[in-house]
Scaffold this active site. Structure first.
Site, mmCIF file in Angstrom:
data_model
loop_
_atom_site.group_PDB
_atom_site.id
_atom_site.type_symbol
_atom_site.label_atom_id
_atom_site.label_comp_id
_atom_site.label_asym_id
_atom_site.label_seq_id
_atom_site.Cartn_x
_atom_site.Cartn_y
_atom_site.Cartn_z
ATOM 1 N N PRO A 2 71.268 71.760 -22.051
ATOM 2 C CA PRO A 2 70.072 72.472 -21.875
ATOM 3 C C PRO A 2 70.286 73.778 -21.355
ATOM 4 C CG PRO A 2 70.857 70.572 -20.175
ATOM 5 C CD PRO A 2 71.642 70.587 -21.444
ATOM 6 N N GLU A 3 69.678 74.640 -21.882
ATOM 7 C CA GLU A 3 69.528 76.078 -21.203
ATOM 8 C C GLU A 3 68.287 76.237 -20.590
ATOM 9 O OE1 GLU A 3 70.502 78.220 -25.237
ATOM 10 O OE2 GLU A 3 71.172 76.364 -25.994
#
Ligand SMILES: [Zn+2]
Length: 272
Positions: A2-3
């Site tokens: 995840p970013e």
């Protein structure tokens, strides 16, 4: 992994569903994810209200009423899910926080990642958040700051965008997407990118991240059973994980190449 858009989507859901509620019970199935003994963790969070939920880089910071915070890093495969009071908790989470509403907040696959208990007062100096570069969406982070940071670097642009000490919160998906948006090949040397291109990169970064946040990022794991937000940006991806497919802009075929040890996805016609 995840970013910013994915973690921001998690933050939004935690704020909406968990903030203001009190932790009543704790189950730890993976004590290695914690930085303190289970009893210390449980004693510190039980009967405490979640007072705020923030994000820094790719990490979630849930602060409690007693000046303690829980910092979560999901790394590659971790995720969090809320089970409503009438729902059966399925799977084997690394950690479960049961809330006063009867709901269960369950953290899954925190294997490479962690769940750390820290003092809220020390957030800025704690090792988990130390050394991180600026947040690309911080209103204080201006074009001049970005250009100045770039001028100090020499290597290839894609690995640089993913360097957490350069700027925080960008990983493989959005580094590919932002380079497509800016028309820059992932292998270009930072020192050979014109100021006009660097400027485009800055505005693409801002615009791309904001749009991805609005559409719920590309996370596959839903936050609740009725979550319709998470993952909504997936169909908007232009190059990431589209190897062999046609570019939406020019119809050329999207290519993949290892750059800095990670897969770079790009359009050989739209990017120079
Ligand atoms: Zn193209």
């Amino acid at each position: 992994m995840p970013e910013i858009p994915e973690i921001e989507t998690v933050r939004y859901h935690l704020e909406k569903h968990v903030q203001g509620k009190t932790i009543k019970h704790v189950i730890v199935n993976r004590d290695k994810a914690l930085n303190v003994p289970i009893e210390v963790f449980a004693n510190s969070v039980i009967n405490q209200e979640v007072s705020s939920v923030r994000r820094r880089a790719k990490q979630i910071i849930m602060s409690l009423n007693n000046a303690k915070s829980i910092i979560v890093h999901f790394m590659l495969e971790g995720y969090v899910r809320l089970f409503y009071a009438n729902e059966e908790l399925v799977g084997r989470p690394s950690l479960i926080l049961s809330l006063d509403t009867g709901e269960n907040l369950a953290f899954f696959k925190i294997n490479l990642g962690y769940i750390h208990l820290v003092n809220t007062t020390n957030l800025k100096v704690m090792p988990e958040l130390e050394g991180l570069g600026p947040e690309p969406l911080d209103p204080e982070f201006k074009l001049e700051d970005f250009l100045s940071l770039l001028s100090q670097r020499k290597g290839m642009i894609k690995p640089l965008l993913m360097d957490q000490q350069f700027i925080a919160g960008i990983g493989n998906v959005y580094s590919n997407e932002v380079l497509f948006c800016s028309g820059i090949l992932p292998t270009r040397k930072t020192s050979q990118i014109s100021e006009q291109e660097q400027t485009r990169l800055f505005y693409c970064l801002e615009d791309l991240l904001n749009r991805a946040i609005q559409l719920g990022g590309v996370y596959e794991e839903k936050f609740t059973s009725d979550d319709v937000l998470t993952g909504g940006f997936e169909p908007k991806l232009q190059v990431a994980y589209r190897t062999g497919e046609q570019c939406f802009v020019c119809s050329d075929i999207i290519k993949t190449e290892k750059v800095g040890g990670r897969n770079a996805f790009y359009c050989p016609t739209c990017q120079h």
